[in-house]
Design a protein around this motif. Structure first.
Motif, PDB file in Angstrom:
ATOM      1  N   ARG A   1      16.408  -9.739   9.359  1.00  0.00           N
ATOM      2  CA  ARG A   1      16.592 -11.148   9.003  1.00  0.00           C
ATOM      3  C   ARG A   1      16.666 -11.306   7.489  1.00  0.00           C
ATOM      4  N   THR A   2      15.799 -10.597   6.784  1.00  0.00           N
ATOM      5  CA  THR A   2      15.794 -10.687   5.332  1.00  0.00           C
ATOM      6  C   THR A   2      17.125 -10.227   4.754  1.00  0.00           C
ATOM      7  N   HIS A   3      17.652  -9.136   5.299  1.00  0.00           N
ATOM      8  CA  HIS A   3      18.938  -8.622   4.843  1.00  0.00           C
ATOM      9  C   HIS A   3      20.033  -9.643   5.108  1.00  0.00           C
ATOM     10  N   ALA A   4      20.001 -10.277   6.277  1.00  0.00           N
ATOM     11  CA  ALA A   4      21.008 -11.284   6.609  1.00  0.00           C
ATOM     12  C   ALA A   4      20.960 -12.447   5.628  1.00  0.00           C
ATOM     13  N   VAL A   5      19.755 -12.891   5.305  1.00  0.00           N
ATOM     14  CA  VAL A   5      19.597 -14.000   4.357  1.00  0.00           C
ATOM     15  C   VAL A   5      20.134 -13.614   2.991  1.00  0.00           C
ATOM     16  N   SER A   6      19.865 -12.375   2.571  1.00  0.00           N
ATOM     17  CA  SER A   6      20.337 -11.937   1.249  1.00  0.00           C
ATOM     18  C   SER A   6      21.863 -11.898   1.193  1.00  0.00           C
TER      19      SER A   6
ATOM     20  N   VAL B   1      10.091   2.404   4.677  1.00  0.00           N
ATOM     21  CA  VAL B   1      11.177   1.875   5.509  1.00  0.00           C
ATOM     22  C   VAL B   1      12.208   2.955   5.821  1.00  0.00           C
ATOM     23  N   SER B   2      12.586   3.726   4.818  1.00  0.00           N
ATOM     24  CA  SER B   2      13.611   4.754   5.034  1.00  0.00           C
ATOM     25  C   SER B   2      13.141   5.818   6.013  1.00  0.00           C
TER      26      SER B   2
ATOM     27  N   LEU C   1      13.203  -6.488  -1.548  1.00  0.00           N
ATOM     28  CA  LEU C   1      14.222  -6.924  -0.597  1.00  0.00           C
ATOM     29  C   LEU C   1      15.267  -5.839  -0.415  1.00  0.00           C
ATOM     30  N   ARG C   2      15.714  -5.274  -1.527  1.00  0.00           N
ATOM     31  CA  ARG C   2      16.696  -4.191  -1.452  1.00  0.00           C
ATOM     32  C   ARG C   2      16.093  -2.955  -0.775  1.00  0.00           C
ATOM     33  N   ALA C   3      14.783  -2.781  -0.938  1.00  0.00           N
ATOM     34  CA  ALA C   3      14.119  -1.599  -0.370  1.00  0.00           C
ATOM     35  C   ALA C   3      13.885  -1.720   1.127  1.00  0.00           C
ATOM     36  N   GLY C   4      14.071  -2.929   1.677  1.00  0.00           N
ATOM     37  CA  GLY C   4      13.959  -3.077   3.128  1.00  0.00           C
ATOM     38  C   GLY C   4      12.763  -3.855   3.630  1.00  0.00           C
ATOM     39  N   ALA C   5      12.019  -4.534   2.747  1.00  0.00           N
ATOM     40  CA  ALA C   5      10.904  -5.364   3.205  1.00  0.00           C
ATOM     41  C   ALA C   5      11.434  -6.453   4.128  1.00  0.00           C
ATOM     42  N   VAL C   6      10.693  -6.764   5.180  1.00  0.00           N
ATOM     43  CA  VAL C   6      11.138  -7.777   6.134  1.00  0.00           C
ATOM     44  C   VAL C   6      10.397  -9.095   5.958  1.00  0.00           C
ATOM     45  N   GLY C   7       9.505  -9.164   4.972  1.00  0.00           N
ATOM     46  CA  GLY C   7       8.787 -10.403   4.746  1.00  0.00           C
ATOM     47  C   GLY C   7       8.181 -10.468   3.370  1.00  0.00           C
ATOM     48  N   PHE C   8       7.918 -11.703   2.919  1.00  0.00           N
ATOM     49  CA  PHE C   8       7.308 -11.928   1.614  1.00  0.00           C
ATOM     50  C   PHE C   8       6.287 -13.047   1.723  1.00  0.00           C
ATOM     51  N   LEU C   9       5.069 -12.774   1.261  1.00  0.00           N
ATOM     52  CA  LEU C   9       4.002 -13.768   1.263  1.00  0.00           C
ATOM     53  C   LEU C   9       3.380 -13.825  -0.119  1.00  0.00           C
TER      54      LEU C   9
ATOM     55  N   PRO D   1      -0.566   0.884  -9.330  1.00  0.00           N
ATOM     56  CA  PRO D   1      -0.449   2.016 -10.262  1.00  0.00           C
ATOM     57  C   PRO D   1       0.362   3.155  -9.664  1.00  0.00           C
ATOM     58  N   GLY D   2       0.950   3.977 -10.531  1.00  0.00           N
ATOM     59  CA  GLY D   2       1.732   5.115 -10.051  1.00  0.00           C
ATOM     60  C   GLY D   2       3.012   4.635  -9.398  1.00  0.00           C
ATOM     61  N   ILE D   3       3.252   5.062  -8.177  1.00  0.00           N
ATOM     62  CA  ILE D   3       4.392   4.585  -7.402  1.00  0.00           C
ATOM     63  C   ILE D   3       4.142   3.123  -7.046  1.00  0.00           C
ATOM     64  N   ASP D   4       5.024   2.224  -7.510  1.00  0.00           N
ATOM     65  CA  ASP D   4       4.775   0.805  -7.254  1.00  0.00           C
ATOM     66  C   ASP D   4       5.136   0.433  -5.815  1.00  0.00           C
ATOM     67  N   GLY D   5       4.887  -0.841  -5.480  1.00  0.00           N
ATOM     68  CA  GLY D   5       5.106  -1.292  -4.119  1.00  0.00           C
ATOM     69  C   GLY D   5       6.553  -1.257  -3.680  1.00  0.00           C
ATOM     70  N   VAL D   6       7.481  -1.421  -4.623  1.00  0.00           N
ATOM     71  CA  VAL D   6       8.899  -1.391  -4.280  1.00  0.00           C
ATOM     72  C   VAL D   6       9.305   0.001  -3.807  1.00  0.00           C
ATOM     73  N   GLU D   7       8.938   1.021  -4.568  1.00  0.00           N
ATOM     74  CA  GLU D   7       9.285   2.392  -4.193  1.00  0.00           C
ATOM     75  C   GLU D   7       8.543   2.810  -2.925  1.00  0.00           C
ATOM     76  N   ALA D   8       7.286   2.394  -2.804  1.00  0.00           N
ATOM     77  CA  ALA D   8       6.530   2.720  -1.594  1.00  0.00           C
ATOM     78  C   ALA D   8       7.181   2.070  -0.376  1.00  0.00           C
ATOM     79  N   THR D   9       7.643   0.841  -0.545  1.00  0.00           N
ATOM     80  CA  THR D   9       8.348   0.148   0.542  1.00  0.00           C
ATOM     81  C   THR D   9       9.598   0.914   0.929  1.00  0.00           C
ATOM     82  N   ARG D  10      10.360   1.338  -0.068  1.00  0.00           N
ATOM     83  CA  ARG D  10      11.598   2.068   0.201  1.00  0.00           C
ATOM     84  C   ARG D  10      11.304   3.349   1.006  1.00  0.00           C
ATOM     85  N   ARG D  11      10.266   4.064   0.620  1.00  0.00           N
ATOM     86  CA  ARG D  11       9.946   5.320   1.310  1.00  0.00           C
ATOM     87  C   ARG D  11       9.461   5.071   2.738  1.00  0.00           C
TER      88      ARG D  11
END
Length: 202
Positions: free
Chosen positions: A188-193, A58-59, A81-89, A46-56
């Motif tokens: 690594r995630t960025h390289a794969v993308s 990581v940045s 991925l664009r926000a900078g997460a280094v893993g996905f489960l 809810p509110g700020i989702d995980g993507v935006e939270a990840t971006r903040r």
């Protein structure tokens, strides 16, 4: 209940949990206050989702982020991925897989569940045709570095790459570092993308 289950799994295997959050804004605040090595981030909150939270997170350089996702969240995974997460489960990950992922990310590796990542990277490629163009620096990779990059794209860990290519773990780490440097990738995630849909054989 989900957070409690994750906490129990991690602590039962010796991983210290320094904080929990119920939404994205709280996640950023907790990360800033506790300085964790790794953040496990639910992408749908809810509110700020995980993507935006990840971006903040990581940045601001607060922590490495591992995204927890479901099979139907490809668009969110691509955003993370664009926000900078280094893993996905997947949220259905078992205790052994979760603990292994936390340790690997804390040690500087990425964690890419192929069942999640391939679909998300495919979605990114479809949305951004330019992403399929060979990245600058790909031509500079040696044959061995291309093999390592191909294994990274499959989601293999450093140890698994070492076993596949019959090389030592320190050698794998050196190759991974060279691949990131030559591609200008931050992780690594960025390289794969960057090489999604790009043939890696010469």
């Amino acid at each position: 209940m989900i957070r409690e289950g994750l906490r129990m799994m991690l602590e039962a295997h010796g991983v210290q949990v320094v904080g929990e959050a119920g939404d994205g804004a709280e996640a950023v605040a907790v990360a800033a206050a506790s300085h964790p090595d790794v953040v496990l981030m639910d992408l749908r909150m809810p509110g700020i989702d995980g993507v935006e939270a990840t971006r903040r997170i990581v940045s601001a350089g607060l922590a490495d982020v591992v995204a927890l996702t479901s099979f139907d969240e490809d668009e969110l995974v691509a955003g993370a991925l664009r926000a900078g997460a280094v893993g996905f489960l997947l949220k259905t990950v078992d205790a052994a897989g979760l603990v292994d992922a936390v340790h690997r990310v804390a040690a500087g590796e990425g964690v890419l569940d192929p069942r999640v990542t391939r679909r998300a990277l495919s979605a990114m490629t479809s949305a951004e045709p330019a992403a399929s163009a060979p990245p600058i620096g790909l031509s500079e990779l040696t044959e061995r570095e291309r093999e390592v990059l191909a294994a990274m794209r499959e989601g293999l860990s450093n140890a698994q790459i070492a076993a596949r290519l019959f090389i030592s773990l320190p050698t794998v780490k050196t190759h991974v570092s060279n691949v990131l440097s030559k591609l200008g990738a931050e992780s690594r995630t960025h390289a794969v993308s960057l090489v999604t849909g790009v043939p890696l054989s010469r």
